[in-house]
Enzyme design. Structure first.
Site, PDB file in Angstrom:
ATOM      1  N   LYS A   1       0.821  -1.215   0.000  1.00 40.11           N
ATOM      2  CA  LYS A   1       0.000   0.000   0.000  1.00 40.11           C
ATOM      3  C   LYS A   1       0.852   1.261   0.000  1.00 40.11           C
ATOM      4  O   LYS A   1       0.451   2.272  -0.583  1.00 40.11           O
ATOM      5  CB  LYS A   1      -0.980  -0.038   1.173  1.00 40.11           C
ATOM      6  CG  LYS A   1      -2.126  -0.968   0.846  1.00 40.11           C
ATOM      7  CD  LYS A   1      -3.106  -1.137   1.961  1.00 40.11           C
ATOM      8  CE  LYS A   1      -4.197  -2.104   1.511  1.00 40.11           C
ATOM      9  NZ  LYS A   1      -4.907  -2.686   2.649  1.00 40.11           N
TER      10      LYS A   1
ATOM     11  N   LYS B   1      -3.559 -11.588  -8.393  1.00 41.13           N
ATOM     12  CA  LYS B   1      -4.892 -12.088  -8.032  1.00 41.13           C
ATOM     13  C   LYS B   1      -5.965 -11.108  -8.496  1.00 41.13           C
ATOM     14  O   LYS B   1      -5.679  -9.935  -8.722  1.00 41.13           O
ATOM     15  CB  LYS B   1      -4.967 -12.246  -6.512  1.00 41.13           C
ATOM     16  CG  LYS B   1      -4.684 -10.945  -5.765  1.00 41.13           C
ATOM     17  CD  LYS B   1      -4.979 -11.012  -4.280  1.00 41.13           C
ATOM     18  CE  LYS B   1      -4.828  -9.626  -3.668  1.00 41.13           C
ATOM     19  NZ  LYS B   1      -5.355  -9.472  -2.343  1.00 41.13           N
TER      20      LYS B   1
ATOM     21  N   LYS C   1     -10.126  -5.689  -6.193  1.00 40.76           N
ATOM     22  CA  LYS C   1     -11.040  -4.579  -6.454  1.00 40.76           C
ATOM     23  C   LYS C   1     -10.314  -3.409  -7.085  1.00 40.76           C
ATOM     24  O   LYS C   1     -10.871  -2.668  -7.865  1.00 40.76           O
ATOM     25  CB  LYS C   1     -11.647  -4.100  -5.135  1.00 40.76           C
ATOM     26  CG  LYS C   1     -12.685  -5.029  -4.569  1.00 40.76           C
ATOM     27  CD  LYS C   1     -13.093  -4.547  -3.192  1.00 40.76           C
ATOM     28  CE  LYS C   1     -13.920  -5.597  -2.486  1.00 40.76           C
ATOM     29  NZ  LYS C   1     -13.837  -5.481  -1.041  1.00 40.76           N
TER      30      LYS C   1
HETATM   31  P1  AMP Z   1     -10.915  -7.438   0.456  1.00 39.69           P
HETATM   32  O1  AMP Z   1     -11.591  -7.326  -0.870  1.00 39.69           O
HETATM   33  O2  AMP Z   1      -9.439  -7.174   0.362  1.00 39.69           O
HETATM   34  O3  AMP Z   1     -11.611  -6.701   1.549  1.00 39.69           O
HETATM   35  O4  AMP Z   1     -10.965  -8.987   0.835  1.00 39.69           O
HETATM   36  C1  AMP Z   1     -12.123  -9.602   1.325  1.00 39.69           C
HETATM   37  C2  AMP Z   1     -11.924 -11.100   1.383  1.00 39.69           C
HETATM   38  O5  AMP Z   1     -11.793 -11.643   0.063  1.00 39.69           O
HETATM   39  C3  AMP Z   1     -10.687 -11.558   2.152  1.00 39.69           C
HETATM   40  O6  AMP Z   1     -11.043 -12.685   2.912  1.00 39.69           O
HETATM   41  C4  AMP Z   1      -9.715 -11.933   1.081  1.00 39.69           C
HETATM   42  O7  AMP Z   1      -8.843 -12.965   1.511  1.00 39.69           O
HETATM   43  C5  AMP Z   1     -10.609 -12.445  -0.026  1.00 39.69           C
HETATM   44  N1  AMP Z   1      -9.999 -12.236  -1.357  1.00 39.69           N
HETATM   45  C6  AMP Z   1      -9.808 -11.057  -1.997  1.00 39.69           C
HETATM   46  N2  AMP Z   1      -9.247 -11.238  -3.221  1.00 39.69           N
HETATM   47  C7  AMP Z   1      -9.058 -12.585  -3.369  1.00 39.69           C
HETATM   48  C8  AMP Z   1      -8.545 -13.431  -4.422  1.00 39.69           C
HETATM   49  N3  AMP Z   1      -8.159 -12.951  -5.614  1.00 39.69           N
HETATM   50  N4  AMP Z   1      -8.510 -14.775  -4.201  1.00 39.69           N
HETATM   51  C9  AMP Z   1      -8.955 -15.298  -3.035  1.00 39.69           C
HETATM   52  N5  AMP Z   1      -9.466 -14.568  -2.017  1.00 39.69           N
HETATM   53  C10 AMP Z   1      -9.525 -13.229  -2.158  1.00 39.69           C
END
Ligand code: AMP
Length: 333
Positions: free
Chosen positions: A115, A197, A200
């Site tokens: 970040k 990966k 968002k």
């Molecule tokens: P976030 O969008 O960063 O708030 O992540 C929310 C949840 O989604 C967390 O549990 C992350 O581990 C999971 N997550 C986000 N991106 C991925 C991805 N590409 N593959 C697997 N899990 C993901």
């Protein structure tokens, strides 16, 4: 909710639309866990302030994440589905835990370093102590399991360290939380451009969102990187091809997967056909969810009620923990 079931906690930031990584890394497990465990699932609005200080879209985003979670199968009657900022006890525990977290270990966190690279103009202290706030969210409910994707492994390890440190210094209050996935291995949903990966914030054309329209899904899948195909039978797949197979394993039938594996191993795979098939399977997977989200989003009163009831359940659990914490710390004078 009974005290007998193991406790589960997880959260998703309201920083954008949910994508397949969120679904397979997190929400799919939430849905499975809701019958078996005492579950606390939150929209992590405070976390989003570390990278998104402008709050003008926050309310809409919070409602969207709630609707997306419900559309994917979370039942607000079974779980506490709430918004992080409604549970004020989180801020108190975060404060105490900050005194147990060392600057050195926080600076070494991979997500912090990422970040800093992405937002050099806004390296705030909240970003540095993100893993501390996340620990507060989890241990506030004395949770044992945290369903998250592989990207959160390091944060969970830090949560265990902080919980352990608290227990060691003040007395055994907290279980040391473990990452949880029904398939044993933590999921990483790869992006369509073959690098990293789905996420968002990075390359949105390489990420499939639950809100994507059918044609956009097709367009994104057809753009996925391929090559002219293998030249030797049973050769190892390059990463970007393995990624396409990986995505297929998430949404396509056994039959379809077996066919393309066979074609690959016999050097007669047609990636155009494979991507067309994947695109249609993605459309079948995503479109019913997208329609459900839109339907739920149109009922703001319902979503507000869900959040209020969720906050009541979450605060009850949080208040019980904080009483124990204050007693253990000797702050009960
Ligand atoms: P976030 O969008 O960063 O708030 O992540 C929310 C949840 O989604 C967390 O549990 C992350 O581990 C999971 N997550 C986000 N991106 C991925 C991805 N590409 N593959 C697997 N899990 C993901």
């Amino acid at each position: 909710m009974t005290g007998k079931k193991k406790i589960v906690m997880s959260g998703i930031r309201p920083t954008g639309f949910l994508h397949l990584g969120n679904y397979f890394g997190a929400i799919q497990n939430y849905v499975k866990m809701q019958d078996e465990f005492e579950c606390y699932f939150m929209v992590a609005d405070l976390h989003s302030l570390t990278t998104h200080p402008d709050t003008s879209e926050l309310k809409n985003n919070v409602y969207r994440v709630l609707a997306e979670n419900i559309a994917c199968g979370l039942d607000p009657e079974k779980v506490a589905l709430y918004c992080q900022s409604h549970v004020y006890e989180t801020a108190e525990l975060y404060l105490y835990l900050n005194m147990l977290a060392y600057i050195g270990e926080l600076e070494k966190t991979v997500t912090f370093k990422d970040k800093v690279r992405q937002h050099p103009e806004n390296i705030n202290a909240g970003l540095l102590t993100y893993p501390v706030l996340q620990t507060a969210d989890i241990i506030l409910h004395r949770a044992s399991y945290v369903p998250v994707g592989k990207d959160q492994e390091q944060h969970l390890e830090m949560a265990r360290n902080f919980a352990h440190r608290f227990n060691f210094r003040y007395g055994e209050i907290f279980p040391e939380p473990q990452a949880f996935n029904y398939n044993q291995v933590l999921v990483k949903v790869p992006s369509l451009d073959g690098t990293g990966k789905m996420s968002k914030s990075e390359n949105q054309l390489a990420t499939l969102f639950l809100a994507d329209e059918d044609d956009l899904i097709r367009k994104k899948v057809m753009k996925a990187k391929t090559d002219s195909g293998p030249t030797e039978n049973n050769s190892v797949k390059p990463d970007y091809i393995e990624n396409i197979f990986g995505l297929m394993r998430l949404v396509s039938s056994e039959e379809v997967i077996t066919k393309f594996e066979h074609d690959y191993n016999h050097c007669n795979i047609r990636y155009g056909d494979m991507k067309k098939q994947l695109a249609e399977d993605m459309v079948s997977f995503i479109s019913p969810k997208r329609n459900k989200v839109n339907h739920i989003l149109s009922d703001e009163a319902y979503l507000k009620e869900v959040m209020q009831k969720g906050a009541e359940k979450a605060r009850k659990s949080a208040q019980a923990t904080m009483q124990l914490v204050r007693e253990a710390m000797g702050l009960n004078y």
